[in-house]
Design an enzyme around this catalytic site. Structure first.
Site, PDB file in Angstrom:
ATOM      1  N   ILE A 162       0.833  -1.193   0.000  1.00 25.12           N
ATOM      2  CA  ILE A 162       0.000   0.000   0.000  1.00 25.12           C
ATOM      3  C   ILE A 162       0.875   1.254   0.000  1.00 25.12           C
ATOM      4  CG2 ILE A 162      -0.235   0.334   2.501  1.00 25.12           C
ATOM      5  CD1 ILE A 162      -3.394   0.309   1.490  1.00 25.12           C
ATOM      6  N   ASP A 163       2.102   1.112   0.479  1.00 32.11           N
ATOM      7  CA  ASP A 163       3.010   2.260   0.587  1.00 32.11           C
ATOM      8  C   ASP A 163       3.660   2.625  -0.745  1.00 32.11           C
ATOM      9  OD1 ASP A 163       2.454   2.396   3.255  1.00 32.11           O
ATOM     10  OD2 ASP A 163       4.314   1.471   3.922  1.00 32.11           O
TER      11      ASP A 163
ATOM     12  N   ARG B   3      -6.353   1.207   4.467  1.00 32.68           N
ATOM     13  CA  ARG B   3      -6.006  -0.065   3.824  1.00 32.68           C
ATOM     14  C   ARG B   3      -7.152  -1.051   3.770  1.00 32.68           C
ATOM     15  NH1 ARG B   3      -0.680  -1.257   6.295  1.00 32.68           N
ATOM     16  NH2 ARG B   3      -0.640  -2.748   4.600  1.00 32.68           N
TER      17      ARG B   3
END
Lengths: 342, 342, 342, 342
Positions: free
Chosen positions: B126-127, B275
Site C-alpha cells: 500500500i506504501d 487499507r
C-alpha cells in the site's frame, strides 16, 4: 514575463488543478505574471481576459469545471483570426501561452506554434484517446464514476433477474468502457473499436442467465453494430445538433435485448455526470504535475511542446505527437476484458 | 496443471481482484486447477488449504481484504520450513505458486525460486515503495481516502483558525503523504525521506496564518525530526509490540505546534481506514491485470519473475528487482510538493 | 417459536439490514428460530426456503439487494394460493411471518392477516410513498445518489452553457425529485403530482440563461405534462413490458427544450443505480430499527401491524394504514422547492 | 426590512445551506435585505459585517464551513456587550437577527430575546444533542463519515486478527457513536452516557475472537470508564487548552486492550474530518428547510423562537426549549445497539 493561460473543449475534472499549478509555480519559482484568457481560443481572439494570480487560483484544486471558461472556437476558421490573436497577445504584453485542451484546442496550438506563437500545450481528454501520453487527467474520475454505478447495479441485477446496460462516454475510443468494465466486473463490454454482433451479445446474455446470474453490459456511447448486422433500431433520428437523440445506443441495445430474449432490460445513461465534479486524487496529481511541467517548459522556452505522462515521469513531446492520431483500444487490450465475458 | 495461490503481509485493497483474475483466466484460457493456500506462507507450510475455483471468486472483485487470509509467517525462520513447503506442494499436486505480497512475502518467494520452487510473484504494498514497478495496487485507494479527508478538513481549517495535522501511512516511504498532500492541497508535507525541522514547520504554520489561512499538514507515520532537533515529545514510549503508542507522530507534531505557536492544533489519524474497503477503479484494473499476467507467466513457465507496471504495460521482471531495494521519494519529487508549501 | 422472513417487490438498499436485525435480535433476545422464504410470496407459496440464522446474516448489513431474493408473485391471483401458503407454513412449523415489502407485498400481508395468518409487516419503498411512516429505508440512499449526480453536473452546466436534465425514480410520487432537487440546488423540479407546462419550463430555462447560468432540471420518471399541453414527443411508444422506451421523460423533455429554445440539452438517466448498492447510514439505522421492532412485535404477538417511523420512534400501526393510500407531495411541500426555481 | 444573519460555534456541514435558504426566500418572498455579521456574536458586537445577498449565496449549498465565519465570542461576558450589539443593530438598520448555532450561540440569543432583541434561532450541533428537535443538520454527515470508516475497517479486522478502535465525536452525548455503530455493524459502542468497565470490554473482545472474528469498537470522544474502574492510562495529561492530549480516549482504550488481552489493537481518530466538507442530502434538506422556516418566522415576527424538526415538519418552538437541557442517549436507545455487541 507575462504568460497567458486558456482552456478549450469539453469539461474535464482537473482543468482547475492545471491552472492552479501553472500560476503557483510560475509566480513562486519563475516570477511570471499571468493573464487569464476566457472561453478557450475565443479569449485571445477577442481580447477577452480575466485577472489570474495566486488569489484567483485559491481553493480551485478540488473543483470541477474551469474558472477560465471554455469554448470550441477555432481561430483558423475565422477570417483574420490568427492575426487578431497575435495582435491581442502583443497588446496584452503576453510572451507565451499555456493552452490546455484536447485534439481541437491543441491542433490550433500546433498550427500557431508553426506560425511563431510561443505556446506550450497540456493534453486534456476525458476519453483518454490522445496519443503521446500514458493517461490524460479526467479519465480516472470518469472511470471511477462509471465503476461506482456498475457496483451499485450488481445487487439489483442479481436480485431481480434483469439485464442492465450502462452507457458511458467514448465517442471514438472505448477506454472508459474498457477500464470501468474491468474494474466493475461487467459481463460484456462494447466499444467503438470492436463493432458488435447483437446476436452474439444476446447469446452471452442468455448464457449468463443460464448460470443464474443477471448480466451487466458496459457500452461506449460510440459503440456500433457490425456492418450488415440486423439492428434496425440503431438507425435513430438525429437532432438539430447532429446527435442521435431520444435514446442513445444504451437504450437501443436494451430494447434489442428485450425484444430478442424476452428478458427485461434497462439502461443507465450517466452522461455528463462523468465529466463534472471533483477530480480523483490521481487526476489532481496528474493535472498538477502537467501544470508544473508546462510552466517550466515556458521558462525553458521549449515552445511547441506538449506535456505527457510516461510511467511516472512528466516529459515534453512535440505538440504534433499528441494531436496526430487518436489512441485506440487495441485488440489485445480488448481481449483482456473478454476473459471475463459471459 | 495445479497452481497454488497465496497472499501475505498487511491488508491492501485489490488482493481479491488479483486472486479472481488469476483463477478466471487460469481456468478459462489455460485449463488450470487451483488450490488456495490460507494465511500467506503458513498455508503451504502447514498444508492449510481451501477450495479455489470460479465459484469461490465470484463477487470478490470490489471487496477489500483477502479471501485467502494473510500472515507474516516466514518459512525460512522455521526449522525445516522449506522442506515442509516442498512436501506439501508435492502432496497437493501443486506445480506452481502465485505469491501475492510485499517485500517479506516476495523475499521468501525469491529464495524459494532459487531453491527450485516454481513461483511467480505479484507485488503488493500500500506504501508504493517496491522497486521495479511504477505503481502497486492499493496505493491509489489509500491516496484517495487521505485526499478526501484533507478535502473535508479545508473548510474547518478555514472557518476556525486551527492547525490540522493528518497522519497517513508510510513507515519508510512518503508516497501516500506526497500524493495526497499534492492532491489535497496540503500546506506542509512531512515524509520519512526528508527529516523535518520543527522550528521551520512552525514558521510555515505562522506565515500561513499571517496570510489569514489555516494550515493543513500531511505527515507520514514514519516522518522523523532532524537529528539534534529539539522535539522532546517525539521520543515517546513504545508499547509491547514495539510501536510508539498513545499518540503517534501526528499527535506529537500537533502538540509541539500548539506549544510553540499558541495556535490550537488537532490531529486526524486515519490508520487502517486507508487499507481496508473497496479498491478504486485504478487499483482494480491494476490488480486484475497483474493477475492476468501472473497466470500467463505460469503458463509460460517464466518462474522467478514478478509482475510490474511500466507505463500502461504489465511486464515481467526478475523477483529480485522488486525486493532488492525500497523505492523512496527523491528530493526532486519532494520539491514538486514544496512549491505549494506555506 | 419459528418465524418466516420474506422480501418482496423491487430492490431497495436496507433490505439485508432488516433481515439481519430480525434474526440477530430474534435469536439473542427471544430465542426464535428462523426460516428464510425465497423470492417474496413465491417462497411460502411453493415452500421455497433457505436456512436463515446468525451465520447467514453475517456481513450483509452494508450490502444492497436481498439475500432472500424477491419477486412480485401475488398468492391471491393464484387459484388456491392462500391455502398453499397456510399448508406450507404449517409444514415448515412456522408460527409467524415477517413480510418486508411495499404496497403489493404488504397488501397481500394485510389480506392474509385478515385470514388468520400471523404476520407483521416492514414497509419498503424507495419512492417513500407509503403512508403511515415518516420515511422508508432506501429513500435516503436514492436521494443521496441523485444529489451527488446533480453536484457533478453543476460545474459542467456552468462551464458549458448547456441544459442538463436528470431523470430520477418516482412513478407516482415526486419525493426523490423533490429532496434531491432541494439538496442539489436544482433550478426546476418536475414531479407527477404537479403536471408541468413545457412552455413555462422553457421560460424558466431561458430566464436562467439570461442571468448567465445554465439550468439543471430534476424530473421524476412519472412526471407528466399538463393536459392539453403541446408536447407531442411525450406520447412515446411502449415496449412489450408496457414501459415507454427509447427515451423516457428525461430524454423527451431535453429534446423539447432543445427544439424550443435552441439551447443544447442533455439527459442523465440514473435508473437502477439509485436502488442498488450499499445503503446510507440513515437507511441502515432505519432498516435495523424496523427489524428490531418487527421481531419484538412478533414476540408480543401484535400481528397485523406494520412498523413505522414517527419522529425518532419506531411504532406499530395497523397494516392497512401503510397500504391504504399513497403518500404524495403536497402543494405546500412543492412550494418549498419552487422558491429556488429559475 | 433589514435582517442580520450570523453563525456561531464549531463547524457543521449545512451552515451555508441555512444561510442560502434564508437569503433566497427572504429576498424573493418577503423582499428583505440582509446584512452578514461575521464570526458569530463578534459580528454585531464589533459591527463587523459583510455584504449578503443572492450573489453571495450562489454556489454555497454543497460547501462545508460558513461564508460568515464563526467564533465563540459571548457578548454577556463582555462589559457593555449587549448595549454594543443593540447600538450596532440600530446603526446598521437591522430589525431582526437570524442566529444559527448551538447551545452557546442560542443561549446568547435566548437572553437577547428577553432583552428585546428581535431574534430567531436555528439549532446547530453536529453532536445532535439539542433538545426540542428530532435531528440537527451536520449530524447525518458525521454519522455517514464514521460509518464509511467502519465499513473500511471490517475487511482489515477480519483478515488480520486485530482490534480496531474508532474514536468519533461526542463530548457529552453518544449519538454519533450510537448511530454509526449501528449502521457500521460495530461490535462494541462506548458512549458518555454509559460509563464502561474496561474488563467487560476486554471480555467482549475476547469472546469475539473466540468466534474467529476481529472486533471493531466505536467510542465517543467523551466516553468514560466506570468510577473505581482500573484504567490508569485514562488519567492522561492535559495540554495548554485543557484537552487531554497525546492520545485521546481511542488511543487509551486500544492500549488497555492490547495490554490486557495481548491482541494487537489500533485506533483511528477521525477528528475534524467528521465536521468538514460537503453535507449529505439529508443535512442539506434539513438545513434548507430550517432556513426557509426561520425567515418566515422573521416575517411573522415570531421572535424568540427556534426552528425544530418534528417528524417531517419544521415547527417553531421557544428558544429556551432548545437550549435548556442536553438531549442524551437513553438506556433504551443504547440497548438497541447492545443487541449487536460481541
Amino acid at each position: 514575463m507575462r504568460v497567458g493561460v486558456l482552456t478549450g473543449g469539453g469539461d474535464c475534472p482537473g482543468l482547475n488543478a492545471v491552472i492552479r499549478a501553472v500560476v503557483r509555480k510560475g509566480v513562486k519559482t519563475h516570477g511570471f505574471e499571468f493573464v487569464g484568457y476566457r472561453d478557450g481560443w475565443k479569449g485571445p481572439l477577442e481580447g477577452y481576459t480575466m485577472e489570474l494570480g495566486v488569489p484567483q487560483v485559491r481553493g480551485i484544486l478540488p473543483r470541477g469545471g474551469t474558472i477560465l471558461g471554455s469554448s470550441r472556437t477555432n481561430p483558423f476558421k475565422i477570417e483574420g483570426g490568427v492575426e487578431q490573436i497575435k495582435d491581442n497577445l502583443a497588446k496584452d504584453g503576453v510572451d507565451a501561452l499555456v493552452a490546455i485542451g484536447g485534439e481541437d484546442t491543441l491542433g490550433v496550438a500546433t498550427k500557431l506554434a508553426d506560425l511563431g506563437v510561443n505556446v506550450v500545450g497540456v493534453p486534456k481528454t476525458i476519453d483518454n484517446d490522445l496519443s503521446g501520453t500514458d493517461f490524460t487527467f479526467g479519465f480516472d474520475t470518469a472511470v471511477n464514476i462509471a465503476t461506482e454505478a456498475i457496483d451499485r447495479l450488481h445487487t439489483t441485477a442479481e436480485s431481480h433477474h434483469r439485464v442492465l446496460v450502462v452507457e458511458v462516454m467514448g465517442r471514438h475510443a472505448g477506454w472508459i468502457a474498457l477500464h470501468s468494465g474491468i474494474a466493475g466486473g461487467a459481463n460484456i463490454v462494447l466499444i467503438p473499436e470492436q463493432p458488435f454482433d447483437i446476436e452474439e451479445v444476446c447469446r452471452l446474455v442468455e448464457s449468463r442467465f443460464e448460470s443464474r446470474f443477471s448480466p451487466i453490459l458496459v457500452v461506449s456511447e460510440g459503440a456500433i453494430p457490425k456492418e450488415g448486422g440486423d439492428m434496425t433500431l440503431i438507425s435513430g433520428e438525429k437532432d438539430a445538433f447532429g446527435h442521435v437523440r431520444l435514446g442513445g445506443i444504451g437504450d437501443r441495445i436494451a430494447a434489442e435485448i428485450e425484444n430478442r430474449t424476452g428478458k427485461e432490460a434497462r439502461a443507465v445513461v450517466l452522461g455528463h455526470v462523468q465529466r463534472g465534479g471533483t477530480p480523483t486524487a490521481f487526476d489532481r496529481w496528474l493535472a498538477t504535475r502537467f501544470g508544473l511541467q508546462a510552466v517550466d517548459a515556458v521558462a525553458d522556452r521549449e515552445f511547441g511542446t506538449m506535456m505527457a505522462l510516461r510511467g511516472t515521469d512528466i516529459i515534453r513531446v512535440p505538440l504534433i505527437e499528441g494531436t496526430g492520431e487518436l489512441k485506440l483500444v487495441s485488440p489485445e487490450e480488448y481481449a483482456e476484458a473478454e476473459v471475463f465475458f459471459g
